[in-house]
Scaffold this motif. Structure first.
Motif, PDB file in Angstrom:
ATOM      1  N   THR A 208       0.805  -1.225   0.000  1.00 36.14           N
ATOM      2  CA  THR A 208       0.000   0.000   0.000  1.00 36.14           C
ATOM      3  C   THR A 208       0.839   1.277   0.000  1.00 36.14           C
ATOM      4  O   THR A 208       0.303   2.366  -0.246  1.00 36.14           O
TER       5      THR A 208
ATOM      6  N   ALA B 142       1.133   3.880  -3.406  1.00 35.83           N
ATOM      7  CA  ALA B 142      -0.005   4.752  -3.713  1.00 35.83           C
ATOM      8  C   ALA B 142       0.043   6.028  -2.891  1.00 35.83           C
ATOM      9  O   ALA B 142      -0.445   7.079  -3.336  1.00 35.83           O
TER      10      ALA B 142
ATOM     11  N   THR C  25       3.706  -0.362  -7.191  1.00 35.27           N
ATOM     12  CA  THR C  25       4.060   0.894  -7.867  1.00 35.27           C
ATOM     13  C   THR C  25       3.353   1.007  -9.211  1.00 35.27           C
ATOM     14  O   THR C  25       2.797   2.058  -9.558  1.00 35.27           O
TER      15      THR C  25
ATOM     16  N   ALA D 142      -0.238   1.743  -8.661  1.00 31.76           N
ATOM     17  CA  ALA D 142      -0.456   3.117  -8.210  1.00 31.76           C
ATOM     18  C   ALA D 142      -0.598   4.077  -9.382  1.00 31.76           C
ATOM     19  O   ALA D 142      -1.268   5.105  -9.273  1.00 31.76           O
TER      20      ALA D 142
ATOM     21  N   GLN E 103      -6.460   8.719  -3.802  1.00 35.47           N
ATOM     22  CA  GLN E 103      -5.855   7.420  -3.537  1.00 35.47           C
ATOM     23  C   GLN E 103      -4.814   7.534  -2.437  1.00 35.47           C
ATOM     24  O   GLN E 103      -4.695   6.649  -1.576  1.00 35.47           O
TER      25      GLN E 103
END
Length: 468
Positions: A79, A82, A139, A142, A383
């Motif tokens: 996570t 992001a 990545t 994201a 996000q």
């Protein structure tokens, strides 16, 4: 990647429905959106499959004494991009052609997963290598996710934005279903090598699908929104022709900013479910990869249903969201009191429905309220803001899982959600204006979008049922 000068033909010019008969679902009558949507299903499905599979691998096979911390650290790695890359993502999405960003992100993720699959063919795969691959995949995702959200007006007409949003949000639910059913089972049967090979195939196929889709140019999409009276063509940013900074975007949208804060706080407790599931399976239910698949599929099924029924939840968005968070708090806490497999699975269905319903209501609202020129920056910062709590939640609940029982973690999740639900209810009571704007936008769009949701739900139920 190529700059935003890449000429593209109108996405839906040949796919507009006729005047007679019931319209086909959006993904069938708009081939460009259908291809990109299927690419999203594959990328997010592969990402979720990797997360579920590796989380189970860490808890059940790789780390015996500190499985909670290892799993929590892994989810934090998944996570983090992001959040950390939000400014870079916003600039890339605003500068380069959206099709190029999507295609490059999917292809790079496929290459990273293929590299891990080759490495895992040998013996003694280090945990650090798996963490590195997870960082690379996260990545790429994201960049992919906010770019896809921003490119919706380039793929569909303004009247179809709400239906397209429902399709897009349902992808996360479909990904949860596919990842849940395949991730842990793939690890049990084929190890990390088989898991990574399956993910690589999905990412590379998604890159091919995106490459075949035809996007409108950004200028054409904005002109279409203006002709349709969409909110995306209005606002100071659109008038000035310049994109504001990320801080400026949220500074001029106080209602949206407060909503994001509420959901960021809620995510501190909801995101922990992905750490709790493997721990609960191993320590409480004494199950294996099949049990993890059942529980993850329950969560994904609920979210899928919520994505297509969210528009039918009555009330202003903030008030409806508050009720959904309250119901989710009960659903997440109940397994802490009744440690039974059917109870946990049923509660995850309810929690997933709440998450899906809330998402479709608020993302559709944001699509209408945020000016078109600000959308690349806004969805990237959305996000990042919503994801800011995910690494913290993963690490905290993962570490706590090595010292507290999974049942206690369930109770903490439920209690922690209640303040966020109350704050969202107060926000809806004191700030009704944006909700009224959303109602006006829906009235302008007509009832066709809700009829479309029925067709959308029927189309999505088939792949979900097939996966089961």
């Amino acid at each position: 990647m190529t700059a935003l000068t890449e000429p593209q033909a109108p996405a839906g010019a040949a796919d507009r429905p006729g005047t007679g008969g019931r319209r086909l679902p959006l993904v069938l009558r708009n081939r460009a959106f259908g291809a990109v949507w299927l690419g999203q299903v594959l990328t997010q499905g592969a990402g979720r499959m990797f997360q579920v599979g590796v989380s189970w691998w860490l808890v059940a096979y790789a780390v015996q004494d500190a499985g909670g911390l290892a799993s929590g650290l892994f989810m934090a790695v998944c996570t983090l991009p992001a959040v950390a890359l939000a400014p870079l993502v916003a600039r890339a999405v605003g500068r380069f052609a959206h099709r190029s960003v999507l295609r490059t992100a999917a292809a790079a993720a496929g290459a990273a997963a293929a590299g891990l699959a080759l490495w895992a063919q040998g013996s003694g795969l280090p945990v650090a290598a798996v963490y590195g691959a997870a960082l690379a995949l996260a990545t790429c995702q994201a960049f992919f996710d906010p770019c896809l959200t921003t490119s919706v007006p380039e793929l569909v007409d303004d009247a179809d934005i709400e239906s397209a949003t429902g399709f897009e949000l349902s992808t996360q639910s479909l990904a949860g279903l596919g990842g849940a059913l395949l991730g842990a089972l793939a690890v049990d049967r084929a190890g990390v090598a088989g898991l990574a090979a399956g993910c690589a195939a999905a990412y590379l196929l998604a890159a091919v699908l995106v490459a075949t889709a035809r996007f409108r140019t950004a200028a054409a999409a904005h002109a279409a929104a203006a002709a349709g009276g969409g909110a995306g063509a209005d606002g100071p940013a659109a008038v000035a022709g310049q994109r504001r900074t990320l801080r400026g975007i949220l500074g001029e949208l106080p209602y949206v900013r407060r909503i994001l804060i509420c959901f960021t706080a809620a995510n501190l407790f909801t995101a922990a479910v992905f750490v709790v599931i493997p721990l609960y399976t191993r320590s409480v239910l004494r199950g294996g990869g099949g049990t993890v698949a059942l529980l993850e599929a329950s969560l994904g099924t609920g979210a899928l249903i919520g994505a297509f029924t969210g528009t039918r939840v009555p009330g202003r968005p903030a008030v409806a969201g508050a009720y959904c968070l309250g119901l989710m708090a009960v659903a997440l806490a109940l397994p802490g009191l009744a440690p039974l497999r059917p109870v946990f699975a049923g509660c995850l269905v309810v929690a997933g429905w709440c998450a899906g319903a809330v998402s479709v209501r608020f993302v559709a609202l944001f699509q209408r309220l945020v000016p078109a020129a600000d959308k690349p920056g806004f969805f990237a910062v959305m996000q990042a803001v919503l994801g800011a709590s995910l690494p913290v939640a993963s690490l905290v609940f993962g570490s706590a899982g090595d010292h507290l029982s999974p049942q206690t973690l369930c109770l903490v999740q439920g209690v922690g959600l209640l303040p966020a639900a109350c704050a969202l209810a107060l926000l809806g009571r004191h700030h009704p204006e944006p909700a009224e704007a959303e109602a006006g936008a829906r009235a302008a769009a007509g009832t066709g979008a809700e009829a479309e949701a029925d067709a959308v739900g029927g189309a999505a139920a088939r792949p979900a049922g097939g996966a089961r």
